[in-house]
Design an enzyme around this catalytic site. Structure first.
Site, PDB file in Angstrom:
ATOM      1  N   GLY A  53       0.715  -1.126   0.078  1.00 14.43           N
ATOM      2  CA  GLY A  53       0.023   0.052  -0.148  1.00 14.43           C
ATOM      3  C   GLY A  53       0.986   1.197   0.214  1.00 14.43           C
ATOM      4  O   GLY A  53       0.332   2.515   0.314  1.00 14.43           O
ATOM      5  N   THR A  54       2.015   1.237  -0.154  1.00 12.92           N
ATOM      6  CA  THR A  54       3.101   2.312  -0.420  1.00 12.92           C
ATOM      7  C   THR A  54       2.555   3.451  -1.294  1.00 12.92           C
ATOM      8  O   THR A  54       2.681   4.566  -0.663  1.00 12.92           O
ATOM      9  CB  THR A  54       4.446   1.883  -1.105  1.00 12.92           C
ATOM     10  OG1 THR A  54       4.727   0.667  -0.749  1.00 12.92           O
ATOM     11  CG2 THR A  54       5.636   2.690  -0.591  1.00 12.92           C
ATOM     12  N   HIS A  72      11.890   0.923   1.802  1.00 16.97           N
ATOM     13  CA  HIS A  72      11.394  -0.278   1.905  1.00 16.97           C
ATOM     14  C   HIS A  72      12.285  -1.052   2.872  1.00 16.97           C
ATOM     15  O   HIS A  72      12.142  -2.190   3.195  1.00 16.97           O
ATOM     16  CB  HIS A  72      11.407  -1.028   0.611  1.00 16.97           C
ATOM     17  CG  HIS A  72      10.259  -0.766  -0.378  1.00 16.97           C
ATOM     18  ND1 HIS A  72       8.858  -0.827  -0.094  1.00 16.97           N
ATOM     19  CD2 HIS A  72      10.125  -0.792  -1.779  1.00 16.97           C
ATOM     20  CE1 HIS A  72       8.182  -0.338  -0.912  1.00 16.97           C
ATOM     21  NE2 HIS A  72       8.730  -0.300  -2.135  1.00 16.97           N
ATOM     22  N   ARG A 129      -3.138  -2.308  -9.995  1.00 19.66           N
ATOM     23  CA  ARG A 129      -3.671  -3.397 -10.489  1.00 19.66           C
ATOM     24  C   ARG A 129      -5.161  -3.558 -10.102  1.00 19.66           C
ATOM     25  O   ARG A 129      -5.867  -3.224 -10.958  1.00 19.66           O
ATOM     26  CB  ARG A 129      -2.972  -4.680  -9.815  1.00 19.66           C
ATOM     27  CG  ARG A 129      -3.194  -6.063 -10.791  1.00 19.66           C
ATOM     28  CD  ARG A 129      -2.158  -7.052 -10.089  1.00 19.66           C
ATOM     29  NE  ARG A 129      -2.664  -7.486  -8.763  1.00 19.66           N
ATOM     30  CZ  ARG A 129      -3.644  -8.464  -8.493  1.00 19.66           C
ATOM     31  NH1 ARG A 129      -4.176  -9.175  -9.412  1.00 19.66           N
ATOM     32  NH2 ARG A 129      -3.830  -8.527  -7.097  1.00 19.66           N
ATOM     33  N   LYS A 130      -5.572  -4.177  -8.826  1.00 18.69           N
ATOM     34  CA  LYS A 130      -6.785  -4.217  -8.635  1.00 18.69           C
ATOM     35  C   LYS A 130      -7.208  -3.518  -7.289  1.00 18.69           C
ATOM     36  O   LYS A 130      -8.374  -2.958  -7.084  1.00 18.69           O
ATOM     37  CB  LYS A 130      -7.116  -5.787  -8.259  1.00 18.69           C
ATOM     38  CG  LYS A 130      -7.680  -6.431  -9.236  1.00 18.69           C
ATOM     39  CD  LYS A 130      -8.032  -8.033  -8.740  1.00 18.69           C
ATOM     40  CE  LYS A 130      -8.964  -8.589  -9.828  1.00 18.69           C
ATOM     41  NZ  LYS A 130      -9.336  -9.848  -9.165  1.00 18.69           N
TER      42      LYS A 130
HETATM   43  P1  PAP Z   1       5.247  -0.720  -3.989  1.00 21.58           P
HETATM   44  O1  PAP Z   1       5.733  -1.224  -2.865  1.00 21.58           O
HETATM   45  O2  PAP Z   1       5.981  -1.304  -5.162  1.00 21.58           O
HETATM   46  O3  PAP Z   1       5.484   0.712  -4.291  1.00 21.58           O
HETATM   47  P2  PAP Z   1       2.615  -0.729  -3.244  1.00 21.58           P
HETATM   48  O4  PAP Z   1       2.005   0.679  -3.713  1.00 21.58           O
HETATM   49  O5  PAP Z   1       2.892  -1.112  -1.997  1.00 21.58           O
HETATM   50  O6  PAP Z   1       3.769  -1.016  -4.325  1.00 21.58           O
HETATM   51  O7  PAP Z   1       1.800  -1.780  -3.830  1.00 21.58           O
HETATM   52  C1  PAP Z   1       0.564  -1.804  -4.885  1.00 21.58           C
HETATM   53  C2  PAP Z   1      -0.669  -2.382  -4.599  1.00 21.58           C
HETATM   54  O8  PAP Z   1      -1.199  -1.292  -3.733  1.00 21.58           O
HETATM   55  C3  PAP Z   1      -1.123  -3.004  -5.816  1.00 21.58           C
HETATM   56  O9  PAP Z   1      -2.393  -3.951  -5.263  1.00 21.58           O
HETATM   57  P3  PAP Z   1      -2.745  -5.193  -5.840  1.00 21.58           P
HETATM   58  O10 PAP Z   1      -1.876  -5.880  -6.971  1.00 21.58           O
HETATM   59  O11 PAP Z   1      -3.301  -6.188  -5.003  1.00 21.58           O
HETATM   60  O12 PAP Z   1      -3.850  -4.507  -6.858  1.00 21.58           O
HETATM   61  C4  PAP Z   1      -2.231  -1.699  -6.191  1.00 21.58           C
HETATM   62  O13 PAP Z   1      -3.437  -2.107  -6.900  1.00 21.58           O
HETATM   63  C5  PAP Z   1      -2.417  -1.209  -4.846  1.00 21.58           C
HETATM   64  N1  PAP Z   1      -2.671   0.036  -4.753  1.00 21.58           N
HETATM   65  C6  PAP Z   1      -2.256   1.315  -5.299  1.00 21.58           C
HETATM   66  N2  PAP Z   1      -2.691   2.352  -5.236  1.00 21.58           N
HETATM   67  C7  PAP Z   1      -3.803   2.092  -4.496  1.00 21.58           C
HETATM   68  C8  PAP Z   1      -4.520   3.074  -3.904  1.00 21.58           C
HETATM   69  N3  PAP Z   1      -4.760   4.307  -3.908  1.00 21.58           N
HETATM   70  N4  PAP Z   1      -5.728   2.341  -2.980  1.00 21.58           N
HETATM   71  C9  PAP Z   1      -5.541   0.966  -2.689  1.00 21.58           C
HETATM   72  N5  PAP Z   1      -4.734   0.013  -3.086  1.00 21.58           N
HETATM   73  C10 PAP Z   1      -3.943   0.774  -4.126  1.00 21.58           C
END
Ligand code: PAP
Length: 324
Positions: free
Chosen positions: A68-69, A129, A287-288
């Site tokens: 959720g970064t 991280h 992604r989702k």
């Molecule tokens: P990172 O550590 O590489 O920066 P990070 O943002 O932590 O990535 O993780 C991405 C995940 O957060 C994705 O999850 P998923 O694969 O299960 O879909 C991404 O879709 C989700 N994500 C990104 N932005 C948001 C948001 N605004 N609200 C909720 N989930 C989000």
């Protein structure tokens, strides 16, 4: 400024002295300070530890990957910078959250071990991280604050499998792709970059219990359940609580909407192109964005295995994730 020959040699010797792991579709890692550090990041990690000078007003967004970064970066930026920007002119409309909150080991200390961060506008918003125990001493000693986000490992492993599959397509270290089963195995062994995940979570969790003014510990699932309540918590933690006027004016809901998965994913800036200097497509951070997508991917025996790893390594510290 790049690394000098002597420094490069010292890094090479350090890497050669450490246990190493190479699996297809993940960057080669070495076990450095008890976490699996991608080898190409080690010089940056060492430079960060040696040269970073924390300031009391710094705010650090910390997380394990895929927890959720991106979401927390958008939230932290919106809350801290809200006296300058509102939702109509926020830089989030034109920049990826990753560009607004640079990461120490992935952006700031890359090929530039003495990066001078003094000219960054204060309060400085930074991200990492790295596990808590590998943060530089000055971060622990100063009054700077850390917001950590974690997520149910069942969802992290699915998210990271998708992410690394995509990343591997464009990285030179890639030697093919891993099946979900293989990726899951590596995750359970703790050998994913920045892992083991249990040490990562517990490190920040313990510190948040001992020093709640220093580390705010958030869970992705809790934010999904009550975003307004958590935005208030974050604002208070950073010393900028929402005023009554802001609450009545709907500022909190506006920020929640601006930072939501749907809003960010649909912005042109997050739909196409790559992060500056990186091979990763910006859209792969969206992604989702759901809780519980693991039910569509993991077999019952995989779920049992990961649940028992959590039971063994997280539960003793009181760290649990809701079963859904
Ligand atoms: P990172 O550590 O590489 O920066 P990070 O943002 O932590 O990535 O993780 C991405 C995940 O957060 C994705 O999850 P998923 O694969 O299960 O879909 C991404 O879709 C989700 N994500 C990104 N932005 C948001 C948001 N605004 N609200 C909720 N989930 C989000």
């Amino acid at each position: 400024m790049g690394m000098g020959e002597g420094e490069q040699q010292a890094i090479d010797e350090l890497i050669a002295s450490l246990p190493q792991e190479k699996v297809p579709s993940l960057p080669p890692c070495c076990l450095f300070q008890n976490f699996w550090c991608p080898m190409y990041l080690l010089p940056n990690v060492v430079a960060f530890q040696r040269h970073f000078k924390a300031k009391d007003k710094d705010l650090i967004v910390a997380s394990d990957q895929k927890s959720g970064t991106t979401w927390l970066m958008a939230i932290a930026f919106s809350i801290v910078k809200r006296s300058r920007f509102d939702v109509s002119n926020t830089p989030l409309l034109t920049s990826s959250p990753h560009e607004l909150i640079p990461r120490f080991e992935l952006d700031l200390f890359v090929n530039n071990p003495r990066f001078d961060l003094d000219d960054m506008e204060e309060p400085r918003l930074l991200s990492t991280h790295l596990p808590y125990s590998s943060l530089p001493e000055c971060v622990m000693r100063s009054d700077c604050r850390i917001i950590y986000i974690c997520r149910n490992p069942l969802d992290i492993v699915v998210s990271s499998w998708h992410f690394f599959l995509q990343l591997a397509q464009s990285e030179e270290w890639s030697e093919g792709s891993l099946s979900l089963e293989e990726h899951f195995e590596i995750y359970c062994q703790g050998k994913i970059p920045f892992g083991p995940f249990w040490d990562h979570m517990v490190g920040y969790w313990k510190e948040s219990l001992e020093r709640p003014h220093k580390v705010l510990f958030l869970k992705y699932e809790d934010l999904k359940e009550d975003i307004v309540g958590h935005l208030k918590n974050v604002a208070e933690f950073v010393g900028l609580p929402f005023t009554e006027e802001e609450e009545e004016g709907g500022v909190i809901e506006e920020i929640a909407k601006m930072c939501s998965f749907k809003t960010l994913k649909d912005l042109e800036v997050n739909k196409s192109g790559k992060l500056p200097g990186k091979t990763i497509e910006k859209r792969s951070f969206f992604r989702k964005g759901e809780v519980g997508d693991w039910v569509n991917h993991l077999t019952p025996s995989m779920v049992d295995r990961l649940n028992s790893i959590m039971q063994e390594n997280l539960s003793p510290f009181g760290l649990e994730f809701k079963r859904c």
